[in-house]
Design an enzyme around this catalytic site. Structure first.
Site, PDB file in Angstrom:
ATOM      1  N   ARG A 188     -49.021  21.658 -13.602  1.00 33.39           N
ATOM      2  CA  ARG A 188     -49.448  21.188 -14.876  1.00 33.39           C
ATOM      3  C   ARG A 188     -51.132  21.243 -15.122  1.00 33.39           C
ATOM      4  O   ARG A 188     -51.490  21.792 -16.134  1.00 33.39           O
ATOM      5  CB  ARG A 188     -49.115  19.567 -15.002  1.00 33.39           C
ATOM      6  CG  ARG A 188     -49.454  19.104 -16.503  1.00 33.39           C
ATOM      7  CD  ARG A 188     -48.673  17.786 -16.857  1.00 33.39           C
ATOM      8  NE  ARG A 188     -49.225  16.743 -16.257  1.00 33.39           N
ATOM      9  CZ  ARG A 188     -48.781  15.408 -16.226  1.00 33.39           C
ATOM     10  NH1 ARG A 188     -47.688  15.225 -16.394  1.00 33.39           N
ATOM     11  NH2 ARG A 188     -49.448  14.334 -15.639  1.00 33.39           N
TER      12      ARG A 188
ATOM     13  N   ARG B 173     -61.688  23.748 -14.131  1.00 32.11           N
ATOM     14  CA  ARG B 173     -61.549  24.296 -12.817  1.00 32.11           C
ATOM     15  C   ARG B 173     -60.279  23.474 -11.930  1.00 32.11           C
ATOM     16  O   ARG B 173     -60.369  22.337 -11.769  1.00 32.11           O
ATOM     17  CB  ARG B 173     -62.547  24.368 -11.728  1.00 32.11           C
ATOM     18  CG  ARG B 173     -63.569  25.456 -12.324  1.00 32.11           C
ATOM     19  CD  ARG B 173     -64.907  25.493 -11.494  1.00 32.11           C
ATOM     20  NE  ARG B 173     -64.404  25.219 -10.015  1.00 32.11           N
ATOM     21  CZ  ARG B 173     -65.104  24.672  -9.111  1.00 32.11           C
ATOM     22  NH1 ARG B 173     -66.289  24.267  -9.433  1.00 32.11           N
ATOM     23  NH2 ARG B 173     -64.822  24.491  -7.718  1.00 32.11           N
TER      24      ARG B 173
ATOM     25  N   ARG C 237     -55.986  10.243  -7.534  1.00 34.26           N
ATOM     26  CA  ARG C 237     -55.100   9.453  -8.206  1.00 34.26           C
ATOM     27  C   ARG C 237     -53.966   9.023  -7.512  1.00 34.26           C
ATOM     28  O   ARG C 237     -53.702   7.890  -7.805  1.00 34.26           O
ATOM     29  CB  ARG C 237     -54.708  10.132  -9.377  1.00 34.26           C
ATOM     30  CG  ARG C 237     -55.793  10.161 -10.584  1.00 34.26           C
ATOM     31  CD  ARG C 237     -55.429  11.420 -11.673  1.00 34.26           C
ATOM     32  NE  ARG C 237     -54.162  11.299 -12.279  1.00 34.26           N
ATOM     33  CZ  ARG C 237     -53.865  10.811 -13.241  1.00 34.26           C
ATOM     34  NH1 ARG C 237     -54.554   9.916 -13.706  1.00 34.26           N
ATOM     35  NH2 ARG C 237     -52.560  10.770 -13.773  1.00 34.26           N
TER      36      ARG C 237
ATOM     37  N   LYS D 260     -42.979   9.104 -16.455  1.00 40.88           N
ATOM     38  CA  LYS D 260     -43.083   7.807 -17.232  1.00 40.88           C
ATOM     39  C   LYS D 260     -43.563   8.069 -18.795  1.00 40.88           C
ATOM     40  O   LYS D 260     -42.793   7.304 -19.501  1.00 40.88           O
ATOM     41  CB  LYS D 260     -44.079   6.788 -16.721  1.00 40.88           C
ATOM     42  CG  LYS D 260     -44.005   6.285 -15.455  1.00 40.88           C
ATOM     43  CD  LYS D 260     -45.312   5.256 -14.931  1.00 40.88           C
ATOM     44  CE  LYS D 260     -46.462   5.734 -15.330  1.00 40.88           C
ATOM     45  NZ  LYS D 260     -46.908   6.726 -14.053  1.00 40.88           N
TER      46      LYS D 260
ATOM     47  N   ARG E 129     -51.548  -1.807 -13.512  1.00 40.91           N
ATOM     48  CA  ARG E 129     -51.786  -0.774 -12.255  1.00 40.91           C
ATOM     49  C   ARG E 129     -52.180  -1.575 -10.963  1.00 40.91           C
ATOM     50  O   ARG E 129     -52.620  -0.863  -9.942  1.00 40.91           O
ATOM     51  CB  ARG E 129     -52.711   0.119 -12.666  1.00 40.91           C
ATOM     52  CG  ARG E 129     -51.971   1.822 -12.970  1.00 40.91           C
ATOM     53  CD  ARG E 129     -53.384   2.195 -13.621  1.00 40.91           C
ATOM     54  NE  ARG E 129     -52.795   3.991 -13.333  1.00 40.91           N
ATOM     55  CZ  ARG E 129     -52.407   4.482 -14.308  1.00 40.91           C
ATOM     56  NH1 ARG E 129     -51.898   4.105 -15.543  1.00 40.91           N
ATOM     57  NH2 ARG E 129     -52.458   5.853 -14.202  1.00 40.91           N
TER      58      ARG E 129
HETATM   59  P1  AMP Z   1     -52.756   7.672 -17.153  1.00 43.59           P
HETATM   60  O1  AMP Z   1     -52.451   8.575 -18.551  1.00 43.59           O
HETATM   61  O2  AMP Z   1     -51.745   6.544 -17.161  1.00 43.59           O
HETATM   62  O3  AMP Z   1     -52.407   8.560 -15.885  1.00 43.59           O
HETATM   63  O4  AMP Z   1     -54.036   7.197 -16.784  1.00 43.59           O
HETATM   64  C1  AMP Z   1     -55.110   7.877 -16.988  1.00 43.59           C
HETATM   65  C2  AMP Z   1     -56.293   7.317 -16.492  1.00 43.59           C
HETATM   66  O5  AMP Z   1     -56.634   5.990 -17.296  1.00 43.59           O
HETATM   67  C3  AMP Z   1     -56.083   6.556 -15.192  1.00 43.59           C
HETATM   68  O6  AMP Z   1     -56.190   7.406 -13.924  1.00 43.59           O
HETATM   69  C4  AMP Z   1     -57.240   5.370 -14.878  1.00 43.59           C
HETATM   70  O7  AMP Z   1     -58.320   5.805 -14.769  1.00 43.59           O
HETATM   71  C5  AMP Z   1     -57.118   4.724 -16.505  1.00 43.59           C
HETATM   72  N1  AMP Z   1     -56.007   3.670 -16.639  1.00 43.59           N
HETATM   73  C6  AMP Z   1     -54.782   3.900 -17.458  1.00 43.59           C
HETATM   74  N2  AMP Z   1     -54.106   2.693 -17.266  1.00 43.59           N
HETATM   75  C7  AMP Z   1     -54.778   2.111 -16.486  1.00 43.59           C
HETATM   76  C8  AMP Z   1     -54.758   0.445 -16.167  1.00 43.59           C
HETATM   77  N3  AMP Z   1     -53.625  -0.048 -16.337  1.00 43.59           N
HETATM   78  N4  AMP Z   1     -55.763  -0.001 -15.140  1.00 43.59           N
HETATM   79  C9  AMP Z   1     -56.796   0.878 -14.771  1.00 43.59           C
HETATM   80  N5  AMP Z   1     -57.076   2.082 -15.212  1.00 43.59           N
HETATM   81  C10 AMP Z   1     -56.114   2.550 -16.063  1.00 43.59           C
END
Ligand code: AMP
Length: 190
Positions: A128, A136, A147, A14, A89
């Site tokens: 990655r 770690r 995730r 994305k 999300r």
């Molecule tokens: P990302 O870089 O999009 O993978 O986001 C990293 C982390 O930020 C996620 O694992 C969540 O902890 C938090 N996060 C990002 N966007 C959201 C969202 N729309 N709602 C809730 N948490 C978010």
């Protein structure tokens, strides 16, 4: 002027596609993950609040995210359009987004799901994590598992939500980056 949402699990690409759409067409990438990381880097109150949540791979509470996006979509740098990358999300965030778009008389042009093979994806993100190498790798893999679980439980239901509204388009995210890009451009008529 295009407004779109990119959907897909962590590692689907994305961010890569959003950055390209920003560079080539001037659509603003609104990455909630990047915004939250900037809060952590600046050691703000919000940053301190979300740091451990993000580190575990859980989701930051909806109301925080809704407020963050509501402040952004009407800014001048979104005048050529925007790409929501990482938001919504949860179905609740999607409902709140609908409301704020309606309130501001803004329409979405597309909701595009970047579809990937989960196992291949796991390998991709694991690689990655190992390359980034700061923490770690095991920790990263556990966080990644969480995730993906969170994605399936809370985020994946957004796909049928937009499908039911007749807005969902899907691209095959296992293709090379250039092909994914041209498929997205075709959907957007760019
Ligand atoms: P990302 O870089 O999009 O993978 O986001 C990293 C982390 O930020 C996620 O694992 C969540 O902890 C938090 N996060 C990002 N966007 C959201 C969202 N729309 N709602 C809730 N948490 C978010």
């Amino acid at each position: 002027m295009k407004r779109l949402i990119l959907l897909g699990p962590p590692g689907a690409g994305k961010g890569t596609q959003a950055k390209r759409l920003e560079e080539v067409y001037g659509l603003k990438q609104l990455s909630t993950g990047d915004m939250l990381r900037a809060e952590i880097d600046s050691d703000s109150t919000l940053g301190r609040r979300v740091e451990s949540i993000m580190a575990s791979g859980d989701l930051v509470p909806d109301h925080i995210m809704v407020e963050m996006i509501a402040k952004r979509i009407t800014q001048p740098d979104c005048s050529k359009g925007f790409i929501l990358d990482g938001f919504p999300r949860t179905v609740n965030q999607a409902d709140e987004l609908n409301q704020m778009l309606t309130n501001n008389k803004l329409d979405l042009d597309a909701v595009i799901e970047i579809k990937v093979d989960e196992e291949a994806l796991f390998g991709r993100i694991q690689k990655r994590a190992e390359e980034d190498g700061e923490t770690r790798a095991d920790d990263n893999v556990l966080v990644l598992k969480n995730r993906l679980e969170v994605y399936h439980q809370l985020t994946a239901p957004i796909t049928p939500y937009y499908n039911d509204k007749g807005m969902l388009k899907t691209v095959d995210g296992m293709q090379d980056i250039a092909k994914v890009a041209s498929d997205i451009d075709a959907i957007l008529g760019l």
